[in-house]
Design a protein around this motif. Structure first.
Motif, mmCIF file in Angstrom:
data_model
loop_
_atom_site.group_PDB
_atom_site.id
_atom_site.type_symbol
_atom_site.label_atom_id
_atom_site.label_comp_id
_atom_site.label_asym_id
_atom_site.label_seq_id
_atom_site.Cartn_x
_atom_site.Cartn_y
_atom_site.Cartn_z
ATOM 1 N N VAL A 81 2.314 24.402 -12.431
ATOM 2 C CA VAL A 81 3.495 23.550 -12.375
ATOM 3 C C VAL A 81 4.193 23.567 -13.729
ATOM 4 O O VAL A 81 3.551 23.630 -14.771
ATOM 5 C CB VAL A 81 3.105 22.100 -11.973
ATOM 6 C CG1 VAL A 81 2.163 21.466 -12.971
ATOM 7 C CG2 VAL A 81 4.316 21.233 -11.771
ATOM 8 N N ASP A 82 5.496 23.541 -13.692
ATOM 9 C CA ASP A 82 6.304 23.475 -14.896
ATOM 10 C C ASP A 82 6.045 22.139 -15.598
ATOM 11 O O ASP A 82 6.042 21.084 -14.956
ATOM 12 C CB ASP A 82 7.789 23.607 -14.509
ATOM 13 C CG ASP A 82 8.699 23.434 -15.691
ATOM 14 O OD1 ASP A 82 8.782 24.358 -16.516
ATOM 15 O OD2 ASP A 82 9.326 22.346 -15.790
ATOM 16 N N THR A 83 5.842 22.181 -16.898
ATOM 17 C CA THR A 83 5.509 20.974 -17.653
ATOM 18 C C THR A 83 6.587 19.905 -17.530
ATOM 19 O O THR A 83 6.286 18.727 -17.328
ATOM 20 C CB THR A 83 5.266 21.305 -19.142
ATOM 21 O OG1 THR A 83 4.198 22.254 -19.223
ATOM 22 C CG2 THR A 83 4.899 20.063 -19.935
ATOM 23 N N GLU A 84 7.861 20.289 -17.627
ATOM 24 C CA GLU A 84 8.940 19.299 -17.528
ATOM 25 C C GLU A 84 9.002 18.674 -16.137
ATOM 26 O O GLU A 84 9.211 17.466 -15.999
ATOM 27 C CB GLU A 84 10.285 19.926 -17.907
ATOM 28 C CG GLU A 84 10.386 20.301 -19.382
ATOM 29 C CD GLU A 84 10.089 19.142 -20.322
ATOM 30 O OE1 GLU A 84 10.654 18.047 -20.124
ATOM 31 O OE2 GLU A 84 9.292 19.336 -21.261
ATOM 32 N N GLN A 85 8.791 19.485 -15.104
ATOM 33 C CA GLN A 85 8.774 18.957 -13.743
ATOM 34 C C GLN A 85 7.595 18.015 -13.556
ATOM 35 O O GLN A 85 7.718 16.963 -12.934
ATOM 36 C CB GLN A 85 8.712 20.091 -12.716
ATOM 37 C CG GLN A 85 8.769 19.608 -11.283
ATOM 38 C CD GLN A 85 10.083 18.921 -10.943
ATOM 39 O OE1 GLN A 85 11.144 19.475 -11.212
ATOM 40 N NE2 GLN A 85 10.018 17.737 -10.371
ATOM 41 N N CYS A 86 6.446 18.397 -14.117
ATOM 42 C CA CYS A 86 5.254 17.561 -14.020
ATOM 43 C C CYS A 86 5.488 16.213 -14.705
ATOM 44 O O CYS A 86 5.145 15.169 -14.151
ATOM 45 C CB CYS A 86 4.061 18.283 -14.640
ATOM 46 S SG CYS A 86 2.492 17.416 -14.429
ATOM 47 N N SER A 140 8.300 14.637 -15.172
ATOM 48 C CA SER A 140 9.218 13.880 -14.337
ATOM 49 C C SER A 140 8.510 13.302 -13.116
ATOM 50 O O SER A 140 8.676 12.122 -12.775
ATOM 51 C CB SER A 140 10.379 14.779 -13.907
ATOM 52 O OG SER A 140 11.220 14.107 -13.015
ATOM 53 N N ASP A 141 7.700 14.130 -12.452
ATOM 54 C CA ASP A 141 6.985 13.688 -11.252
ATOM 55 C C ASP A 141 5.971 12.591 -11.571
ATOM 56 O O ASP A 141 5.847 11.614 -10.834
ATOM 57 C CB ASP A 141 6.290 14.868 -10.576
ATOM 58 C CG ASP A 141 7.260 15.860 -9.967
ATOM 59 O OD1 ASP A 141 8.457 15.540 -9.836
ATOM 60 O OD2 ASP A 141 6.810 16.976 -9.631
ATOM 61 N N VAL A 142 5.237 12.750 -12.665
ATOM 62 C CA VAL A 142 4.231 11.750 -13.043
ATOM 63 C C VAL A 142 4.912 10.429 -13.389
ATOM 64 O O VAL A 142 4.494 9.369 -12.924
ATOM 65 C CB VAL A 142 3.349 12.249 -14.207
ATOM 66 C CG1 VAL A 142 2.510 11.111 -14.793
ATOM 67 C CG2 VAL A 142 2.459 13.389 -13.743
ATOM 68 N N TYR A 172 0.835 -1.192 0.000
ATOM 69 C CA TYR A 172 0.000 0.000 0.000
ATOM 70 C C TYR A 172 0.874 1.248 0.000
ATOM 71 O O TYR A 172 2.036 1.219 0.371
ATOM 72 C CB TYR A 172 -0.945 0.012 1.195
ATOM 73 C CG TYR A 172 -0.249 0.159 2.521
ATOM 74 C CD1 TYR A 172 -0.067 1.411 3.091
ATOM 75 C CD2 TYR A 172 0.249 -0.954 3.187
ATOM 76 C CE1 TYR A 172 0.584 1.557 4.312
ATOM 77 C CE2 TYR A 172 0.899 -0.820 4.405
ATOM 78 C CZ TYR A 172 1.057 0.433 4.954
ATOM 79 O OH TYR A 172 1.707 0.575 6.152
ATOM 80 N N ILE A 173 0.271 2.339 -0.458
ATOM 81 C CA ILE A 173 0.914 3.648 -0.395
ATOM 82 C C ILE A 173 -0.154 4.674 -0.045
ATOM 83 O O ILE A 173 -1.328 4.487 -0.337
ATOM 84 C CB ILE A 173 1.626 4.047 -1.709
ATOM 85 C CG1 ILE A 173 0.646 4.124 -2.885
ATOM 86 C CG2 ILE A 173 2.766 3.110 -2.033
ATOM 87 C CD1 ILE A 173 1.266 4.695 -4.149
ATOM 88 N N SER A 174 0.276 5.738 0.594
ATOM 89 C CA SER A 174 -0.628 6.869 0.790
ATOM 90 C C SER A 174 -0.164 7.962 -0.155
ATOM 91 O O SER A 174 1.032 8.084 -0.443
ATOM 92 C CB SER A 174 -0.641 7.334 2.241
ATOM 93 O OG SER A 174 0.522 8.020 2.563
ATOM 94 N N THR A 175 -1.099 8.725 -0.645
ATOM 95 C CA THR A 175 -0.793 9.703 -1.674
ATOM 96 C C THR A 175 -1.106 11.117 -1.219
ATOM 97 O O THR A 175 -1.967 11.325 -0.365
ATOM 98 C CB THR A 175 -1.617 9.427 -2.948
ATOM 99 O OG1 THR A 175 -2.990 9.611 -2.655
ATOM 100 C CG2 THR A 175 -1.375 8.027 -3.470
ATOM 101 N N ASN A 176 -0.413 12.071 -1.829
ATOM 102 C CA ASN A 176 -0.746 13.471 -1.606
ATOM 103 C C ASN A 176 -1.873 13.867 -2.567
ATOM 104 O O ASN A 176 -2.366 13.027 -3.335
ATOM 105 C CB ASN A 176 0.492 14.362 -1.768
ATOM 106 C CG ASN A 176 1.082 14.295 -3.162
ATOM 107 O OD1 ASN A 176 0.414 13.961 -4.145
ATOM 108 N ND2 ASN A 176 2.359 14.611 -3.272
ATOM 109 N N LYS A 177 -2.265 15.107 -2.532
ATOM 110 C CA LYS A 177 -3.394 15.579 -3.344
ATOM 111 C C LYS A 177 -3.158 15.364 -4.836
ATOM 112 O O LYS A 177 -4.039 14.882 -5.547
ATOM 113 C CB LYS A 177 -3.649 17.063 -3.064
ATOM 114 C CG LYS A 177 -4.811 17.638 -3.831
ATOM 115 C CD LYS A 177 -5.024 19.092 -3.490
ATOM 116 C CE LYS A 177 -6.158 19.676 -4.304
ATOM 117 N NZ LYS A 177 -6.373 21.092 -4.002
ATOM 118 N N GLN A 178 -1.976 15.706 -5.332
ATOM 119 C CA GLN A 178 -1.691 15.560 -6.754
ATOM 120 C C GLN A 178 -1.696 14.093 -7.176
ATOM 121 O O GLN A 178 -2.230 13.740 -8.223
ATOM 122 C CB GLN A 178 -0.355 16.232 -7.110
ATOM 123 C CG GLN A 178 -0.378 17.737 -7.003
ATOM 124 C CD GLN A 178 -0.228 18.257 -5.568
ATOM 125 O OE1 GLN A 178 0.036 17.506 -4.635
ATOM 126 N NE2 GLN A 178 -0.413 19.547 -5.380
#
Length: 95
Positions: free
Chosen positions: A70-75, A77-79, A37-43
């Protein structure tokens, strides 16, 4: 498919055996198959909502950049990182 093969053109979908619930403003995801399991933040919770039906990762990034400042490149990477983590925890399938 290993997480090294996840690209913006990949499609991600929830595994059928994953339960989710909201706890103290977080979404908690649990695989009934593995017990992981994992808990997630809002995003991340929004990503989980977006993949209720199979979704292309590029479309997820577009939805998030329209909803958040949010910066597209950062998004991207995060996704990609979050999806790789969810795959590692056996919560999603990638095609």
């Amino acid at each position: 498919m290993s997480d090294n093969n996840i690209t913006l053109n990949s499609t991600v979908s929830r595994k059928d055996d994953v339960l989710d619930c909201n706890v103290d403003n977080e979404t908690v995801l649990m695989s009934m198959d593995t017990g992981s399991y994992i808990s997630t933040n809002k995003q991340a919770a929004i990503i989980w909502e977006l993949i209720e039906q199979p979704k292309n990762i590029t479309d997820i990034v577009k939805a998030l950049t329209l909803s958040f400042d949010v910066d597209t490149e950062q998004c991207k990477s995060d996704v990609l990182s979050f999806i790789a983590n969810m795959q590692k925890e056996n919560l999603v399938t990638i095609s």
